[in-house]
Enzyme design. Structure first.
Site, short mmCIF file in Angstrom:
data_model
loop_
_atom_site.label_atom_id
_atom_site.label_comp_id
_atom_site.label_asym_id
_atom_site.label_seq_id
_atom_site.Cartn_x
_atom_site.Cartn_y
_atom_site.Cartn_z
N GLU A 310 0.78 -1.19 0.16
CA GLU A 310 -0.02 0.05 0.03
C GLU A 310 0.68 1.26 -0.20
OE1 GLU A 310 -2.40 -0.65 3.36
OE2 GLU A 310 -4.02 -1.77 2.10
N ASP A 384 -8.12 -8.78 4.39
CA ASP A 384 -7.95 -7.81 5.30
C ASP A 384 -9.01 -7.57 6.60
OD1 ASP A 384 -6.90 -5.52 6.49
OD2 ASP A 384 -7.44 -4.45 4.69
N GLU A 412 -12.46 -1.92 12.28
CA GLU A 412 -12.35 -1.27 10.95
C GLU A 412 -13.75 -1.61 10.10
OE1 GLU A 412 -8.80 -1.74 8.86
OE2 GLU A 412 -9.30 -0.29 7.02
C1 GCV Z 1 -2.22 0.70 8.49
C2 GCV Z 1 -6.01 -1.82 5.75
C3 GCV Z 1 -6.28 -0.84 6.28
C4 GCV Z 1 -4.97 0.27 6.45
C5 GCV Z 1 -3.95 -0.28 7.14
C6 GCV Z 1 -3.69 -1.55 6.30
C7 GCV Z 1 -2.57 -2.56 6.90
O1 GCV Z 1 -5.70 -1.61 4.32
O2 GCV Z 1 -7.38 -0.10 5.77
O3 GCV Z 1 -5.69 1.40 6.85
O4 GCV Z 1 -2.84 0.53 7.16
O5 GCV Z 1 -5.00 -2.41 6.13
O6 GCV Z 1 -2.87 -3.23 7.76
O7 GCV Z 1 -1.28 -2.21 6.55
#
Ligand code: GCV
Length: 719
Positions: A310, A384, A412
């Protein structure tokens, strides 16, 4: 005149009565309230059993245990329980296992069953006096034992026949804070970061100690202070001083601090031109940085790293592997005993491969290539932290590399700060899954505790849901998830029900009716949530970016793997992601026994059906319904579940603290609104493909799909 005075007095007493009767609990004290036991019979019994406490030693950890036992006993028993220095009738004795006090008892059969963090609690006679011994090989073991003992009292358990032998199954039990240096918290729904970086190191907020106490009480022994989307700045000298100040507060409670290491830190704060892990200058930079850190924090835990994921920098920017990157950091930490927790959460939109397969493809070939102080931190499922995912195929697939678990405590994808969702059943579902990597019984739990492949280190991380909200977690029931994470990291054999039972007793009441009702709510809450959000294996259909609310219509974004349509694949023929051999073949990443179950339409559990299969709308389900009907019924069942929860909750009015009651009640009303929103939006959207009616007996959505698609939340929290 007389009458007037009588009236005034009556009003005064009524006010006084109502003041004492309407308790207000703001949740700050978590599960460590130590309020006087309300059941008089139980209280009397304890008062006849506990007369003194005696603690030997005065290390910071023993002093913490003394403070706790004193505070706990005085509070719970409602009277001062004095300290003694000799064995007397009814003493609680906190001593190391090699103490002179214990020289006449044989503890060997217990001691051989505990490690350095474990403890033993025994009801016995010492020098002819009734004594409860809390003992361990180390001071931290004594502190853990003290918390266990206090928990027994808080939960009104018998203490006259104790023979507790307890030792953590997993070595590193760690919270991951996704906290930024500006105090925002990524995916945080409980206010801002509790780390007050600006005022550290000089200003020590009382919360830091309370945080440490709470964590120690459930056995958590590490905390990663910073976000995995990392900022190199925390590795500068001034910030390390702040980190050291926190470490000093946590140390007596057995908690080590860890930091996230931004891979490009040598460039950003080191002035180098590269962060290539094979470059000598870069390697030296990290070695010197490690030296600097350990000089300030001698028991620093190590680094957590998100690399090449990411948008985060990593070794692949230089054509190197994850092993090259992890080993460079591991080498720097090694002389000081630190570890690297390298995350397996990697996927790349430019790789035309099912996202669910990418971490396995990347890491499996690297098995055995990591230094022995590296752990690979793997999320519970391959996408995720969805409301439900099958276990991650990496578990069991890397016998030569310690894999640690990453759970997400912050919700989340499970209603964020406003939904009551008890996560222990989710955690347990993964831990109990059988990987079949070494035949039947090769559960994920046995992979991560190190016993299956003889890993030398083991770990479990939970992405924290803690913030500056007065009650720490925003939603009172968020505390239960923090609690459950810690308890399971200590002992994954505990059931969701046992953990809920403990937490309810310490948070609300030991009244059986209250316990039964709240437990019923908690135990069904995760399934309710799955039903109204993503039933039957659906996943990743939430709002864009903030991930708040439903948005199965998300498409045409700059990354396909961040859209919803990528995952549900609904079309006029049907719905679901074909991950069998005819599709992405993600099933083949599992061991054959598991792959066979997931691949087969007959054997695949309904809960994973659309995760692994694309099926026609009229596909006949085991229930006899068509797939379309089954989807509808699940969504409706989820909403009905929340309605049922509200009914149960309402029946608790005046049976629990009024502030707790009102707080949860208001949040449940939000949850119901949002559950209906999820249900309506998803059913209406999928109906545009299924072209079938919502079964007659189900209430019709009162808003149009357009309405839901036009909602927007630019200020949703957590981003
Ligand atoms: C910290 C998901 C979340 C991101 C997070 C990522 C990760 O994509 O939406 O906010 O980033 O996981 O675990 O690195």
């Amino acid at each position: 005149m007389k009458n007037g005075l009588a009236l005034k007095l009556t009003i005064y007493f009524l006010l006084l009565f109502s003041f004492f009767n309407s308790k207000a609990d703001d949740g700050y004290r978590l599960w460590l309230k130590y309020d006087r036991i309300s059941n008089q019979k139980v209280l009397k019994l304890y008062l006849s059993q506990i007369n003194y406490w005696l603690a030997e030693g005065d290390s910071p950890t023993i002093n913490a245990a003394k403070e706790e036992i004193q505070k706990g006993l005085n509070g719970l028993l409602g009277r001062k329980i004095p300290q003694t220095f000799t064995i007397k009738e009814g003493v609680i004795l906190l001593v190391r296992s090699n103490s002179d006090f214990l020289k006449n008892i044989d503890l060997s059969k217990y001691l051989s069953n505990i490690n350095n963090e474990g403890y033993i609690i025994l009801s016995t006679k010492l020098y002819g006096k009734r004594t409860i011994i809390i003992t361990a090989k180390t001071d931290i073991g004594i502190l853990y034992g003290t918390f266990h003992f206090l928990r027994l009292i808080q939960t009104n358990k018998q203490i006259d026949n104790l023979e507790v032998v307890s030792s953590p199954k997993i070595k590193l039990r760690i919270l991951n804070h996704w906290d930024n240096l500006n105090r925002t918290v990524e995916r945080g729904y409980a206010g801002f970061s509790i780390w007050d970086w600006h005022r550290l190191p000089d200003y020590i907020d009382t919360r830091y100690k309370d945080y440490a106490r709470a964590n120690a009480s459930i056995g958590i022994n590490g905390t990663v202070l910073t976000n995995v989307n990392a900022n190199a700045w925390v590795l500068t000298y001034d910030y390390l001083l702040k980190v050291a100040a926190l470490a000093n507060v946590f140390r007596p409670y057995g908690i080590k601090v860890y930091l996230t290491a931004r891979f490009s830190a040598p460039i950003e704060i080191g002035g180098l031109k590269t962060a290539d892990p094979l470059n000598e200058e870069v390697r030296l930079w990290w070695k010197n940085k490690a030296k600097e850190i350990y000089h300030l924090i001698p028991d620093f835990g190590g680094f957590l790293v998100k690399a090449n994921s990411e948008g985060q920098p990593g070794p692949q920017n230089y054509g190197r592997t994850h092993a090259d990157g992890a080993n460079m950091l591991a080498e720097a930490l090694k002389p000081f005993g630190g570890v690297v927790m390298w995350r397996a959460f990697v996927y790349d939109n430019n790789i035309k491969e099912d996202r669910a397969k990418q971490a396995y493809n990347e890491f499996k070939p690297l098995d055995g290539k990591f230094l022995d102080n590296v752990l690979i931190q793997v999320k519970n499922g391959p996408i995720d932290f969805q409301p439900r995912e099958p276990f991650h195929p990496l578990f069991g697939a890397m016998p030569k590399t310690p894999l640690m678990m990453e759970f997400q405590i912050t919700q989340e994808y499970l209603g964020q700060g406003t939904h009551l969702v008890y996560l222990a059943p989710l955690f347990k579902e993964t831990l109990d899954s059988d990987t079949y990597s070494k035949g039947e019984g090769s559960t994920v739990a046995k992979v991560i505790d190190g016993s299956l492949f003889n890993y030398k280190i083991s770990g479990m991380a939970g992405v924290s849901n803690i913030g500056t909200d007065r009650n720490w977690t925003g939603h009172l029931f968020g505390q239960a998830n923090w609690y459950a994470f810690g308890r399971l990291a200590w002992d994954y054999n505990l059931s969701s029900e046992e953990i809920a039972d403990e937490w309810i007793r310490m948070t609300f009441s030991c009244d059986k009716m209250v316990i039964d009702k709240i437990k019923a709510i908690m135990l069904k809450s995760r399934e309710d949530c799955v039903n109204y959000m993503t039933p039957l294996g659906l996943h990743h259909i939430m709002g864009w970016n903030h991930h708040y609310g439903p948005a199965p219509w998300i498409k045409d974004k700059h990354r396909e793997d961040w859209t919803s349509v990528y995952y549900h694949r609904a079309d006029s023929n049907g719905i679901g992601f074909d991950r069998t051999k005819t599709g992405s073949d993600a099933v083949s990443q599992y061991f054959p026994k598991v792959a066979e179950v997931f691949s087969s339409l007959e054997k695949c559990p309904d809960k994973y059906l659309l995760w692994f299969h694309h099926l026609p709308w009229d596909y006949k389900m085991k229930s006899g319904k068509t797939l379309w009907e089954e989807i509808c019924y699940h969504y409706y069942k989820g909403v009905d579940g929340v309605r049922e929860t509200i009914k149960i909750w309402d029946s608790l009015k005046n049976k629990i603290d009024s502030e707790q009651f009102e707080h949860v009640k208001m949040l449940l009303n939000i949850q119901l609104k949002e559950a209906i929103w999820w249900r309506n939006a998803c059913v209406l959207y999928f109906q545009t493909f299924s072209k079938r009616p919502i079964p007659n007996e189900l209430e019709k959505p009162d808003k149009s799909l357009d309405y839901y698609m036009n909602l927007s939340f630019p200020y949703a929290p957590g981003i």
